[in-house]
Scaffold this motif. Structure first.
Motif, PDB file in Angstrom:
ATOM      1  N   UNK A 105       0.825  -1.212   0.000  1.00  0.00           N
ATOM      2  CA  UNK A 105       0.000   0.000   0.000  1.00  0.00           C
ATOM      3  C   UNK A 105       0.860   1.263   0.000  1.00  0.00           C
ATOM      4  N   UNK A 106       1.911   1.262   0.794  1.00  0.00           N
ATOM      5  CA  UNK A 106       2.719   2.475   0.951  1.00  0.00           C
ATOM      6  C   UNK A 106       3.925   2.552   0.010  1.00  0.00           C
ATOM      7  N   UNK A 107       4.476   1.401  -0.355  1.00  0.00           N
ATOM      8  CA  UNK A 107       5.715   1.422  -1.140  1.00  0.00           C
ATOM      9  C   UNK A 107       5.597   0.753  -2.505  1.00  0.00           C
ATOM     10  N   UNK A 108       4.456   0.107  -2.755  1.00  0.00           N
ATOM     11  CA  UNK A 108       4.268  -0.561  -4.032  1.00  0.00           C
ATOM     12  C   UNK A 108       4.966  -1.915  -4.082  1.00  0.00           C
ATOM     13  N   UNK A 109       4.872  -2.554  -5.232  1.00  0.00           N
ATOM     14  CA  UNK A 109       5.532  -3.845  -5.447  1.00  0.00           C
ATOM     15  C   UNK A 109       6.900  -3.568  -6.051  1.00  0.00           C
ATOM     16  N   UNK A 110       7.932  -3.874  -5.313  1.00  0.00           N
ATOM     17  CA  UNK A 110       9.279  -3.597  -5.794  1.00  0.00           C
ATOM     18  C   UNK A 110      10.253  -4.678  -5.348  1.00  0.00           C
ATOM     19  N   UNK A 111      11.417  -4.644  -5.926  1.00  0.00           N
ATOM     20  CA  UNK A 111      12.465  -5.605  -5.583  1.00  0.00           C
ATOM     21  C   UNK A 111      13.738  -4.830  -5.239  1.00  0.00           C
ATOM     22  N   UNK A 112      14.266  -4.975  -4.002  1.00  0.00           N
ATOM     23  CA  UNK A 112      13.761  -5.828  -2.919  1.00  0.00           C
ATOM     24  C   UNK A 112      12.466  -5.282  -2.319  1.00  0.00           C
ATOM     25  N   UNK A 113      11.682  -6.187  -1.782  1.00  0.00           N
ATOM     26  CA  UNK A 113      10.387  -5.813  -1.225  1.00  0.00           C
ATOM     27  C   UNK A 113      10.552  -5.043   0.082  1.00  0.00           C
ATOM     28  N   UNK A 114       9.689  -4.048   0.283  1.00  0.00           N
ATOM     29  CA  UNK A 114       9.701  -3.268   1.522  1.00  0.00           C
ATOM     30  C   UNK A 114       8.388  -3.522   2.266  1.00  0.00           C
ATOM     31  N   UNK A 115       8.431  -4.212   3.399  1.00  0.00           N
ATOM     32  CA  UNK A 115       7.196  -4.485   4.150  1.00  0.00           C
ATOM     33  C   UNK A 115       6.738  -3.260   4.934  1.00  0.00           C
ATOM     34  N   UNK A 116       5.556  -3.366   5.509  1.00  0.00           N
ATOM     35  CA  UNK A 116       5.038  -2.258   6.305  1.00  0.00           C
ATOM     36  C   UNK A 116       5.770  -2.105   7.623  1.00  0.00           C
ATOM     37  N   UNK A 117       6.349  -3.197   8.108  1.00  0.00           N
ATOM     38  CA  UNK A 117       7.105  -3.223   9.364  1.00  0.00           C
ATOM     39  C   UNK A 117       8.041  -4.427   9.305  1.00  0.00           C
ATOM     40  N   UNK A 118       8.993  -4.534  10.217  1.00  0.00           N
ATOM     41  CA  UNK A 118       9.861  -5.725  10.214  1.00  0.00           C
ATOM     42  C   UNK A 118       9.049  -7.005  10.398  1.00  0.00           C
ATOM     43  N   UNK A 119       9.456  -8.069   9.732  1.00  0.00           N
ATOM     44  CA  UNK A 119       8.793  -9.358   9.934  1.00  0.00           C
ATOM     45  C   UNK A 119       9.239  -9.985  11.254  1.00  0.00           C
ATOM     46  N   UNK A 120      10.446  -9.679  11.660  1.00  0.00           N
ATOM     47  CA  UNK A 120      10.995 -10.232  12.900  1.00  0.00           C
ATOM     48  C   UNK A 120      11.663  -9.132  13.705  1.00  0.00           C
ATOM     49  N   UNK A 121      11.296  -9.056  14.982  1.00  0.00           N
ATOM     50  CA  UNK A 121      11.961  -8.145  15.911  1.00  0.00           C
ATOM     51  C   UNK A 121      12.660  -8.982  16.974  1.00  0.00           C
ATOM     52  N   UNK A 122      13.973  -8.831  17.074  1.00  0.00           N
ATOM     53  CA  UNK A 122      14.740  -9.490  18.135  1.00  0.00           C
ATOM     54  C   UNK A 122      14.895  -8.474  19.259  1.00  0.00           C
ATOM     55  N   UNK A 123      14.374  -8.810  20.422  1.00  0.00           N
ATOM     56  CA  UNK A 123      14.281  -7.849  21.522  1.00  0.00           C
ATOM     57  C   UNK A 123      15.071  -8.355  22.727  1.00  0.00           C
ATOM     58  N   UNK A 124      16.132  -7.653  23.058  1.00  0.00           N
ATOM     59  CA  UNK A 124      16.902  -7.969  24.265  1.00  0.00           C
ATOM     60  C   UNK A 124      16.173  -7.358  25.461  1.00  0.00           C
ATOM     61  N   UNK A 125      15.396  -8.163  26.155  1.00  0.00           N
ATOM     62  CA  UNK A 125      14.554  -7.620  27.229  1.00  0.00           C
ATOM     63  C   UNK A 125      15.287  -7.522  28.569  1.00  0.00           C
TER      64      UNK A 125
END
Length: 212
Positions: A105-125
């Motif tokens: 929706x925000x960035x279109x279909x492109x290569x490399x693909x840009x998601x709306x947010x990270x698919x994975x967040x590694x969080x040092x809690x």
């Protein structure tokens, strides 16, 4: 059996369907729904797979849009509706697709693909750890005074949830050192987020394993 298409052909198909200006404009209007308490794309997918019965009018409209997109995608790539429903019965898959569609929706279909947010967040809690490994990248050992409280961590999870981040990997330090670890992971899991843990494993007892 899904059809095998080369990358160029796949991008062309996506650009002409969900990457079209009209579809992107519709998708970009489907933000977070305060009434339903979730991203409208996720609510739409819940309605699509039958995981939810009630929703506001805007989210029901979103379901019609998503249903059309999935129908076109399934037909194009040779995936049956039953297969799609099976996959998206998993809430983390729904978040993942919502993330993808937000990116389009925000960035279109492109290569490399840009998601709306990270698919994975590694969080040092935490920086606290029960071991003192020489190779530790974070030089963990004792917790920091300014480490986040339980409520602060939950607020962070809420932010990631609203952004449709599908996976959180809790790390440290040693995350199981935190007394609220199970409370935190359950909170994320209940949001439909897939929870992973990077642990040294030494604190996992039979009881802890069952609780996890």
């Amino acid at each position: 059996m899904p059809k095998e298409l080369d990358t160029t052909k796949t991008i062309e198909i996506l650009q002409s369907t969900i990457g079209s200006p009209i579809t992107r404009k519709i998708l970009s209007s489907l933000g977070f729904c305060e009434k339903c308490g979730k991203n409208r794309l996720e609510v739409a997918l819940e309605l699509y797979v039958g995981a939810r019965k009630d929703a506001c009018l805007k989210c029901r409209f979103a379901e019609k849009t998503i249903s059309g997109i999935l129908k076109t995608g399934g037909k194009t790539f040779g995936v049956e509706k039953s297969e799609l429903k099976e996959k998206f019965s998993d809430p983390s898959w729904r978040k993942g697709l919502a993330n993808v569609l937000t990116g389009i929706a925000y960035f279109g279909v492109q290569k490399p693909f840009v998601p709306g947010a990270p698919f994975l967040v590694v969080w040092d809690i935490t920086y606290a750890c029960n071991l003192k490994c020489k190779h530790c990248y974070s030089d963990a050992g004792t917790n920091l005074k300014e480490e986040l409280s339980t409520e602060d961590v939950k607020k962070g999870i809420d932010i990631l949830d609203r952004a449709s981040v599908p996976v959180i990997a809790f790390s440290g330090g040693e995350p199981l050192v935190r007394k609220d670890f199970l409370q935190i992971t359950k909170y994320a899991h209940d949001k439909g987020i897939y929870v992973a843990v990077a642990t040294n494993g030494t604190l996992i007892t039979k009881k802890k394993a069952k609780e996890m």
